[in-house]
Structures are given as C-alpha cells and as structure tokens.
Design an enzyme around this catalytic site. Structure first.
Site, mmCIF file in Angstrom:
data_model
loop_
_atom_site.group_PDB
_atom_site.id
_atom_site.type_symbol
_atom_site.label_atom_id
_atom_site.label_comp_id
_atom_site.label_asym_id
_atom_site.label_seq_id
_atom_site.Cartn_x
_atom_site.Cartn_y
_atom_site.Cartn_z
ATOM 1 C CG ASP A 100 5.750 -40.216 -59.721
ATOM 2 O OD1 ASP A 100 6.151 -39.041 -59.566
ATOM 3 O OD2 ASP A 100 4.857 -40.514 -60.533
ATOM 4 C CD GLU A 167 4.626 -35.418 -63.565
ATOM 5 O OE1 GLU A 167 4.330 -34.607 -64.452
ATOM 6 O OE2 GLU A 167 5.273 -36.461 -63.800
HETATM 7 N N1 BES Z 1 8.855 -33.913 -66.501
HETATM 8 C C1 BES Z 1 7.736 -34.311 -67.289
HETATM 9 C C2 BES Z 1 7.052 -33.129 -67.940
HETATM 10 C C3 BES Z 1 7.803 -32.604 -69.133
HETATM 11 C C4 BES Z 1 7.945 -33.401 -70.254
HETATM 12 C C5 BES Z 1 8.342 -31.346 -69.113
HETATM 13 C C6 BES Z 1 8.628 -32.929 -71.349
HETATM 14 C C7 BES Z 1 9.030 -30.889 -70.197
HETATM 15 C C8 BES Z 1 9.185 -31.681 -71.322
HETATM 16 C C9 BES Z 1 6.740 -35.037 -66.400
HETATM 17 O O1 BES Z 1 7.357 -35.894 -65.486
HETATM 18 C C10 BES Z 1 5.870 -35.913 -67.257
HETATM 19 O O2 BES Z 1 6.362 -36.844 -67.828
HETATM 20 N N2 BES Z 1 4.589 -35.633 -67.293
HETATM 21 C C11 BES Z 1 3.630 -36.475 -67.914
HETATM 22 C C12 BES Z 1 2.294 -36.055 -67.348
HETATM 23 C C13 BES Z 1 1.165 -36.953 -67.658
HETATM 24 C C14 BES Z 1 1.345 -38.351 -67.139
HETATM 25 C C15 BES Z 1 -0.102 -36.373 -67.089
HETATM 26 C C16 BES Z 1 3.694 -36.277 -69.409
HETATM 27 O O3 BES Z 1 3.976 -35.168 -69.894
HETATM 28 O O4 BES Z 1 3.468 -37.265 -70.120
HETATM 29 MN MN MN Z 2 8.900 -35.003 -64.543
HETATM 30 MN MN MN Z 3 7.992 -37.696 -66.582
#
Ligand code: BES
Ligand code: MN
Ligand code: MN
Length: 481
Positions: A100, A167
């Site tokens: 997603d 996610e």
């Molecule tokens: N890929 C990101 C996580 C991430 C962000 C890893 C920055 C390393 C650096 C993931 O897709 C993401 O955006 N996660 C969300 C999770 C939330 C919706 C629970 C986030 O971090 O905002």
């Molecule tokens: Mn991600």
């Molecule tokens: Mn993300």
C-alpha cells in the site's frame, strides 16, 4: 560466499524490464488510507501474488477481516503470503514489505502524475508514489526471484514472504494474524524462520548504504472539540459562545514547543539521556546538516549540532501536529465558526515508551488542560493507532551477512542507523518469532517518501536488487545450526 556472477549480470541485463514492472505497480494507486482506493489495494495484492506465483512461489491470500474507516465498514486488504524452498540444510528468511502507499495528487504539488512512473533520463530518477516506499524494495525481492527462476538457479536460502496492504494506516489486522499463526507451531506459515529481513527504509544520506537496527514506535491521537449544533455565523455569534476551534488551538499549543520539546509531563522524562559513548555513535555517522537541508528542501534544522539533530530523529521521542479536520473552509474569507473540529497529532516513541505507558499521560493531560479553559464545549480524545518501538542487536549473523553484501555491492561499509519512522509489525515479528530482524534499505535519504515527487534512483533499484540477492547468498554461506 560470493554472489554468483550470472545473477548479478542478469540484474544488469534486465534493468529495463524491472523498471517496467515497477511502472506497472506504481500505476495501481493502492492508497490504504482512502476508502475510494480500497479496491486498488486489493488489485495490488493480486498483482503481487501473480508475480510471486510466476516465479515458483507457493502463495496464499489471508483475509484479515473488516474495519471501519471514516464511519464506513470496509474489507481489509489481504496479506500476501509466499513460501519457496524447504531444504532443511538451508536457513529460512522471512521477508516483509508493504504494497500500500500514501495518498498523492498532482494538485499536492507533484511535477509528474504520481501514479505513473516517470523516468528522468538525465538523473536516472524514477518518480512515482510508492517507488521508494515500498513498491521498489518489494519488487526488488521479486526481481531476485525472477532471476533465479529464469536462470533455473536454486535460491541460497528458503524464503517466506509476508506482504501487507495496510502498513501506511497502522497495519490493521496483521498483528492478530501473526500471533494466531505462530501459535500453530509446526503448521505455522512462519515455522522454521531463522531471521526476518525488511526492506522498507532509506539510507541516512545519498552516499552511504545503511543497515538499520531500530525504529521508533508511534501513538496517533485525534482530539475532537465540539459545541454548537451546527456551524455558526461569526458576526452573529462571535464573543457570545465558546468556539471549538479556539479551544482546540489552545490545547494543541500546549503539546509541543517550537524547539521540539514535548510539554506533556512525564513523556520526555521517560527516556534516559545518552552517555558519551552513545553520543559518539551519532557524531560518527556519515551525515551533515546539509543532508537534512537537502532532504527537507530548506535550512530549518532545530540545531547546528549534527549529533543532536540525529538523536532527535533516532533516539528521542517527537510530537508532531498533523492537522485540524473540519477547520478548513475554502479559499475565500468565509466567516464561519466551525461546530466541530478534530486536531490530529502523533508521538514517535522510543524505548521504554510504548502506547500503553504514554497514552494515559496524554489523555489525562489533555483533559486537565481542557478543564483549565473553563469551556462549555466538550472534548473527546481518540487513540487512532499505535505501535511499539523496536531496537535490535546488530551483532548477529544476519547483520554480518548484510554488511558483507553491502561491501560487495557498493564497495563500502554501511552506516548502522536507527530510524525515526515506524513499521509496527517489526516488533511483532521479533517478539512472536523470537528471531533477529534486520532492516536492509534500498532507497536514499532524499527519496521523499510520503512527500511530493517521491522517487527511487535507478541505481538504487538495480544495485538494491543485487544487494537483496547478495544478502541471501551471504546468509546461505553461513552454516545452518
Ligand atoms: N517506510 C516507512 C517507515 C519508515 C519511515 C522507515 C521513515 C524509515 C524512515 C513506513 O511505510 C511508514 O511510513 N510507516 C508509518 C507507520 C504508521 C502509519 C503507523 C510511519 O512511520 O508514519
Ligand atoms: Mn514503508
Ligand atoms: Mn510509508
């Protein structure tokens, strides 16, 4: 074990086809946070499943049930599971990724249609929503499968896949599935997994590959202030009634100060300060203020000290104000008093913080501060979603394998980083399976995940595909205990 040359050659020779596949994936606007795009998330699950099947992976779509979003009951997109290889003499790696993406619209300020992959021939950049987060890396694994299937080469390890489609909106339903699955023991899809590898993050900068051993957790809140039964005319009611927006702004201004300090008593205080050794770790990372400025697109760092900036992202909690729902009344000067407004904010968590020990502090503080306003409006604090932080032991064979693979592909040693973002399922895997989890990034620090003009460099896609494959070979070279 050196990565076989025919695999590496295959990746170079099939570059255009790989990019074509990424283009196909980007064209499916699988935005999990928008009910109008839910069917596209399902389409993306099918696309991914058929890609895996095509290369000999046994697959299964797991129904994760339903949930409510914006008052609407919706089917959750399925998790896409895969398994290939059952050789007892080989290690088994579980690979996680998400299919997603975040919402995107041309009108947000994109220079290219977000759901079309635009290839800039001069820079080699591949622009499009999801190119870096996380369709590029997920397809990186598919490329590895493609190569081995086409070359009729056995994979160096057994692989299990778990890809999800929620996610970006809090991984709804996935934790429950994993925990229930693990309980099945020998019959579990995850039985025999030796380590987990996730490629869903980025290098710290644009030069140095990284291995990541930590992620912040998150707790996401919505404070709803309501009062009048309907929107009111400010000329008629202004200074006669308690206004929800005024109350909400008063509350939101008490959460965090402009220097980033969290004002909710007890939250910042939960985290022990770094010792000298830990500070040194941050001073030694290949990172400069300019790297932040380039990726943020402006000179706006909270401090001039590199170590404090990095600690702010990697080992401190942060509170961000995201927006106010119900507050925007168009471009004109409409003179309305909104009847109901909802402020959204989240706190990024680090050990020992968890949603469980932070939420009560936040909710009590908001209620106490609201009481001090003496308003006759009402508030309601909702917790939208949460996830615990995760920090891994990087002195482990899986990290060592990734280190060797990085040196082989990039001719340089990786930075060891903790990340500021969150992937809630990481800790679930670590705890439920009791195995090591590695984050092995493909993209660069300036990819602009979640932002306008998100991109993945062609070289990161191609070298990144080699890196993922080489990691499996390095793991395979280790003896199975
Ligand atoms: N890929 C990101 C996580 C991430 C962000 C890893 C920055 C390393 C650096 C993931 O897709 C993401 O955006 N996660 C969300 C999770 C939330 C919706 C629970 C986030 O971090 O905002
Ligand atoms: Mn991600
Ligand atoms: Mn993300």
């Amino acid at each position: 074990m050196a990565t076989p040359l025919d695999f590496l050659d295959f990746v170079d020779t099939n570059k255009d086809r790989f990019i074509q596949r990424l283009a196909q994936a980007v064209e499916i606007p699988s935005v999990s946070g928008d009910p109008a795009h839910r069917h596209d998330v399902f389409r993306m699950a099918s696309f991914l499943e058929s890609q895996l099947k095509q290369y000999g992976v046994e697959t299964k779509l797991v129904d994760l049930g339903t949930h409510t979003m914006e008052g609407e009951s919706l089917k959750l997109p399925p998790a896409v599971l895969g398994r290939i290889g059952d050789d007892k003499s080989k290690k088994t790696i579980l690979i996680y990724g998400h299919f997603d993406v975040q919402p995107a619209q041309l009108s947000d300020g994109w220079d290219f249609p977000p759901f079309q992959l635009t290839r800039d021939e001069k820079t080699g950049r591949l622009y499009g929503r999801g190119s870096s987060d996380d369709k590029g890396p997920v397809l990186g694994w598919v490329n590895v499968l493609d190569a081995h299937h086409t070359l009729k080469k056995p994979l160096p390890v057994n692989i299990r896949f778990c890809f999800e489609g929620m996610e970006e909106t809090g991984s709804e339903g996935l934790d429950e599935f994993i925990l229930a699955e693990v309980k099945k023991g020998k019959d579990s899809w995850f039985d025999g997994v030796d380590a987990v590898c996730i490629s869903d993050n980025y290098w710290l900068n644009t030069r140095t590959p990284a291995l990541t051993y930590g992620l912040r957790g998150i707790s996401y809140y919505k404070v709803v202030v309501s009062g009048p039964a309907r929107d009111l005319h400010s000329g008629v009611f202004g200074r006669m009634v308690h206004e929800p927006m005024t109350d909400l702004i008063a509350l939101m201004s008490k959460l965090v100060d402009p220097k980033g300090n969290i004002l909710i008593p007890g939250v910042d205080e939960m985290v022990p300060p770094p010792d000298e050794e830990e500070r040194k770790l941050y001073r030694n990372l290949d990172y400069t203020l300019e790297d932040v400025e380039v990726s943020a697109g402006a000179k706006i760092t909270l401090s001039d000290d590199k170590a404090s900036i990095l600690m702010g992202r990697m080992r401190s909690p942060s509170l961000s104000l995201h927006g106010i729902e119900g507050a925007f009344y168009g471009a004109g000067g409409k003179t309305v008093i909104p009847a109901k407004v909802a402020g959204k904010f989240s706190i990024r968590l680090v050990p020992p913080q968890t949603p469980g020990n932070v939420d009560p502090l936040v909710i009590k503080y908001l209620q106490d501060e609201f009481a001090k306003l003496g308003s006759k409006n009402t508030i309601n604090v909702e917790n939208m979603h949460g996830g615990k932080p995760w920090v891994e032991d990087y002195k482990h064979w899986s990290y060592e394998a990734a280190h060797r693979a990085t040196e082989a592909v990039y001719n340089q040693a990786p930075d060891y980083t903790r990340e500021g973002g969150s992937i809630p399922v990481t800790l679930t895997f670590a705890e439920a399976l009791g195995v090591n989890v590695l984050l092995l990034p493909m993209g660069r620090g300036d990819d602009g995940a979640h932002s306008t003009n998100e991109k993945l460099d062609t070289s990161n896609f191609i070298q990144g595909t080699k890196l993922l494959g080489s990691y499996l070979y390095e793991v395979g070279a280790g003896k199975k205990a």
